[in-house]
Design a protein around this motif. Structure first.
Motif, PDB file in Angstrom:
ATOM      1  N   GLY A 146      64.327 -19.273 -46.445  1.00 12.85           N
ATOM      2  CA  GLY A 146      65.138 -19.004 -45.255  1.00 12.85           C
ATOM      3  C   GLY A 146      64.654 -19.791 -44.057  1.00 12.85           C
ATOM      4  O   GLY A 146      65.441 -20.384 -43.318  1.00 12.85           O
ATOM      5  N   TYR A 147      63.339 -19.804 -43.868  1.00 12.78           N
ATOM      6  CA  TYR A 147      62.750 -20.581 -42.771  1.00 12.78           C
ATOM      7  C   TYR A 147      63.076 -22.056 -42.920  1.00 12.78           C
ATOM      8  O   TYR A 147      63.496 -22.718 -41.968  1.00 12.78           O
ATOM      9  CB  TYR A 147      61.238 -20.372 -42.768  1.00 12.78           C
ATOM     10  N   ALA A 148      62.900 -22.599 -44.126  1.00 12.73           N
ATOM     11  CA  ALA A 148      63.126 -24.017 -44.363  1.00 12.73           C
ATOM     12  C   ALA A 148      64.583 -24.406 -44.131  1.00 12.73           C
ATOM     13  O   ALA A 148      64.877 -25.469 -43.562  1.00 12.73           O
ATOM     14  CB  ALA A 148      62.705 -24.380 -45.788  1.00 12.73           C
ATOM     15  N   PHE A 149      65.506 -23.543 -44.556  1.00 17.76           N
ATOM     16  CA  PHE A 149      66.931 -23.849 -44.402  1.00 17.76           C
ATOM     17  C   PHE A 149      67.316 -23.930 -42.922  1.00 17.76           C
ATOM     18  O   PHE A 149      67.924 -24.915 -42.475  1.00 17.76           O
ATOM     19  CB  PHE A 149      67.775 -22.777 -45.109  1.00 17.76           C
ATOM     20  N   PHE A 150      66.954 -22.913 -42.152  1.00 10.73           N
ATOM     21  CA  PHE A 150      67.343 -22.888 -40.750  1.00 10.73           C
ATOM     22  C   PHE A 150      66.539 -23.898 -39.919  1.00 10.73           C
ATOM     23  O   PHE A 150      67.042 -24.453 -38.945  1.00 10.73           O
ATOM     24  CB  PHE A 150      67.201 -21.478 -40.178  1.00 10.73           C
ATOM     25  N   ALA A 204      57.167 -20.514 -37.789  1.00 12.30           N
ATOM     26  CA  ALA A 204      56.567 -20.029 -39.044  1.00 12.30           C
ATOM     27  C   ALA A 204      55.413 -19.054 -38.801  1.00 12.30           C
ATOM     28  O   ALA A 204      55.353 -17.989 -39.437  1.00 12.30           O
ATOM     29  CB  ALA A 204      56.108 -21.217 -39.892  1.00 12.30           C
ATOM     30  N   PRO A 205      54.481 -19.368 -37.879  1.00 16.58           N
ATOM     31  CA  PRO A 205      53.398 -18.402 -37.626  1.00 16.58           C
ATOM     32  C   PRO A 205      53.891 -17.035 -37.183  1.00 16.58           C
ATOM     33  O   PRO A 205      53.320 -16.009 -37.578  1.00 16.58           O
ATOM     34  CB  PRO A 205      52.577 -19.077 -36.516  1.00 16.58           C
ATOM     35  N   ALA A 206      54.947 -16.992 -36.367  1.00 15.50           N
ATOM     36  CA  ALA A 206      55.485 -15.708 -35.912  1.00 15.50           C
ATOM     37  C   ALA A 206      56.023 -14.893 -37.076  1.00 15.50           C
ATOM     38  O   ALA A 206      55.830 -13.671 -37.149  1.00 15.50           O
ATOM     39  CB  ALA A 206      56.574 -15.938 -34.867  1.00 15.50           C
ATOM     40  N   MET A 207      56.714 -15.556 -37.996  1.00 15.61           N
ATOM     41  CA  MET A 207      57.242 -14.865 -39.171  1.00 15.61           C
ATOM     42  C   MET A 207      56.109 -14.318 -40.032  1.00 15.61           C
ATOM     43  O   MET A 207      56.196 -13.212 -40.573  1.00 15.61           O
ATOM     44  CB  MET A 207      58.097 -15.825 -40.001  1.00 15.61           C
ATOM     45  N   ILE A 208      55.035 -15.093 -40.148  1.00  9.53           N
ATOM     46  CA  ILE A 208      53.917 -14.705 -41.015  1.00  9.53           C
ATOM     47  C   ILE A 208      53.068 -13.612 -40.377  1.00  9.53           C
ATOM     48  O   ILE A 208      52.752 -12.596 -41.011  1.00  9.53           O
ATOM     49  CB  ILE A 208      53.057 -15.949 -41.324  1.00  9.53           C
ATOM     50  N   GLU A 212      58.213 -10.884 -39.466  1.00  5.88           N
ATOM     51  CA  GLU A 212      59.600 -10.856 -39.000  1.00  5.88           C
ATOM     52  C   GLU A 212      60.487 -11.782 -39.835  1.00  5.88           C
ATOM     53  O   GLU A 212      60.000 -12.659 -40.556  1.00  5.88           O
ATOM     54  CB  GLU A 212      59.666 -11.286 -37.531  1.00  5.88           C
ATOM     55  N   ASN A 213      61.799 -11.570 -39.695  1.00  2.00           N
ATOM     56  CA  ASN A 213      62.732 -12.461 -40.375  1.00  2.00           C
ATOM     57  C   ASN A 213      62.857 -13.776 -39.601  1.00  2.00           C
ATOM     58  O   ASN A 213      62.251 -13.942 -38.540  1.00  2.00           O
ATOM     59  CB  ASN A 213      64.103 -11.795 -40.551  1.00  2.00           C
ATOM     60  N   VAL A 214      63.663 -14.664 -40.107  1.00  2.00           N
ATOM     61  CA  VAL A 214      63.739 -16.015 -39.549  1.00  2.00           C
ATOM     62  C   VAL A 214      64.294 -16.017 -38.122  1.00  2.00           C
ATOM     63  O   VAL A 214      63.896 -16.857 -37.296  1.00  2.00           O
ATOM     64  CB  VAL A 214      64.585 -16.920 -40.477  1.00  2.00           C
ATOM     65  N   TYR A 215      65.185 -15.082 -37.804  1.00  2.00           N
ATOM     66  CA  TYR A 215      65.803 -15.064 -36.469  1.00  2.00           C
ATOM     67  C   TYR A 215      64.830 -14.541 -35.409  1.00  2.00           C
ATOM     68  O   TYR A 215      64.619 -15.174 -34.367  1.00  2.00           O
ATOM     69  CB  TYR A 215      67.073 -14.199 -36.490  1.00  2.00           C
ATOM     70  N   LYS A 216      64.242 -13.370 -35.679  1.00  2.00           N
ATOM     71  CA  LYS A 216      63.288 -12.799 -34.718  1.00  2.00           C
ATOM     72  C   LYS A 216      62.033 -13.664 -34.619  1.00  2.00           C
ATOM     73  O   LYS A 216      61.444 -13.792 -33.548  1.00  2.00           O
ATOM     74  CB  LYS A 216      62.922 -11.373 -35.129  1.00  2.00           C
ATOM     75  N   GLY A 217      61.642 -14.246 -35.735  1.00  2.00           N
ATOM     76  CA  GLY A 217      60.475 -15.114 -35.727  1.00  2.00           C
ATOM     77  C   GLY A 217      60.655 -16.308 -34.813  1.00  2.00           C
ATOM     78  O   GLY A 217      59.714 -16.735 -34.132  1.00  2.00           O
TER      79      GLY A 217
END
Length: 308
Positions: A146-150, A204-208, A212-217
């Motif tokens: 998801g991260y890579a796509f967006f 990416a660090p925020a998601m990890i 969080e999901n890709v949007y909030k991250g």
């Protein structure tokens, strides 16, 4: 986090460099395998406009040696545009297929590798845990896709804008400008690409870190990066300016070394910068835990009313 600590953590995680390089090689082999069925068509199109003299001029163009960069790349750019036009007119399905591979699949796979490195860096800095690349790749695949796509979609406009600026500068035929054109492009491209990097540096660090999901991250990442805006901006400007300068200085083939180096450096920096911006504690080595500047110490007086 001072520069000395950045270096210590980077060297302590140097093994991740080779793992990411190996991963990128595998990605390129996979991409070449996907392109292979189109080999005959591409060969026919390329040989129709390419010749030995053009290749020699292309290989020998550099700011630090050889031929002037601007005239050579002006010819190359026209040829590439002609090839792309012919490809999409005569072989539309092949053109669409190659565009999906080169502008979506390949960048996505590369971005997944960056996400894996961020996860591994988080393990080291938060608990001094050494994580394997393959196991981390599998564990994080659902979120990293998801991260890579967006991330790929977000970066495309910046990348195409950079190419468009390059094309516009190449069309200026003034003899005096031709000499300084590479420097002008390097400056313009540095600001465009640095802005892109600043906006995605903490994604990416925020998601990890926060799960969080890709949007909030993305939102958390931007807020974190802007807390350390000066440091993030200096890093982004320096890494793109010097990489572009070296690429134009030593020629197009230097990108074989420059692109992976920039990608690896940025990947490792992302998590370290996020920890620093968020005021998080981190392992420097197995016996040393350091604390970054706390969030309330980073915010300005005007933002103080929003602190809990």
């Amino acid at each position: 986090m001072n520069f000395k600590n950045y270096l210590k953590i980077s060297f302590a995680n140097f093994d991740k460099t080779w793992k990411l390089v190996f991963y990128r090689v595998i990605v390129w082999l996979f991409v070449i395998a996907l392109i292979a069925p189109c080999y005959n068509i591409l060969k026919e199109l390329i040989l129709s406009v390419w010749n030995d003299d053009l290749f020699i001029n292309f290989a020998s163009a550099g700011m630090f040696y050889g031929k002037n960069v601007a005239p050579v790349f002006a010819v190359i750019f026209v040829i590439i545009l002609s090839l792309v036009e012919t490809l999409f007119v005569s072989y539309t399905a092949v053109g669409v297929y190659l565009a999906i591979i080169l502008f979506l699949i390949k960048p996505m796979l590369m971005a997944i590798g960056r996400y894996v490195v961020n996860e591994m860096m988080y393990g080291f800095m938060s608990s001094y845990t050494k994580m394997g690349f393959a196991s981390t790749f599998v564990k994080t695949l659902k979120k990293s896709i998801g991260y890579a796509f967006f991330r790929t979609l977000f970066c495309l406009p910046f990348n195409f804008l950079t190419l468009f600026v390059f094309y516009l500068l190449l069309t200026i035929s003034n003899e005096a400008f031709i000499i300084v054109m590479p420097i002008v492009f390097i400056v313009c491209a540095t600001f465009i690409l640095a802005l892109k990097l600043i906006l995605i540096l903490g994604w990416a660090p925020a998601m990890i870190v926060y799960g969080e999901n890709v949007y909030k991250g993305f939102g958390i990442g931007i807020k974190a990066t802007f807390r350390g805006f000066g440091r993030s901006t200096i890093f982004a400007l320096c890494i793109y300016f010097f990489s572009l300068l070296l690429a134009f200085g030593f020629g197009i083939f230097s990108l074989i070394i420059i692109v992976p180096t920039v990608s690896i450096t940025a990947s490792i920096f992302e998590t370290m910068n996020f920890f620093d911006c968020q005021g998080m504690r981190y392992y420097l080595d197995k016996d040393t835990i350091l604390s970054s500047k706390k969030l309330e110490e980073q915010d300005t007086i005007t933002k103080a009313k929003f602190l809990l």
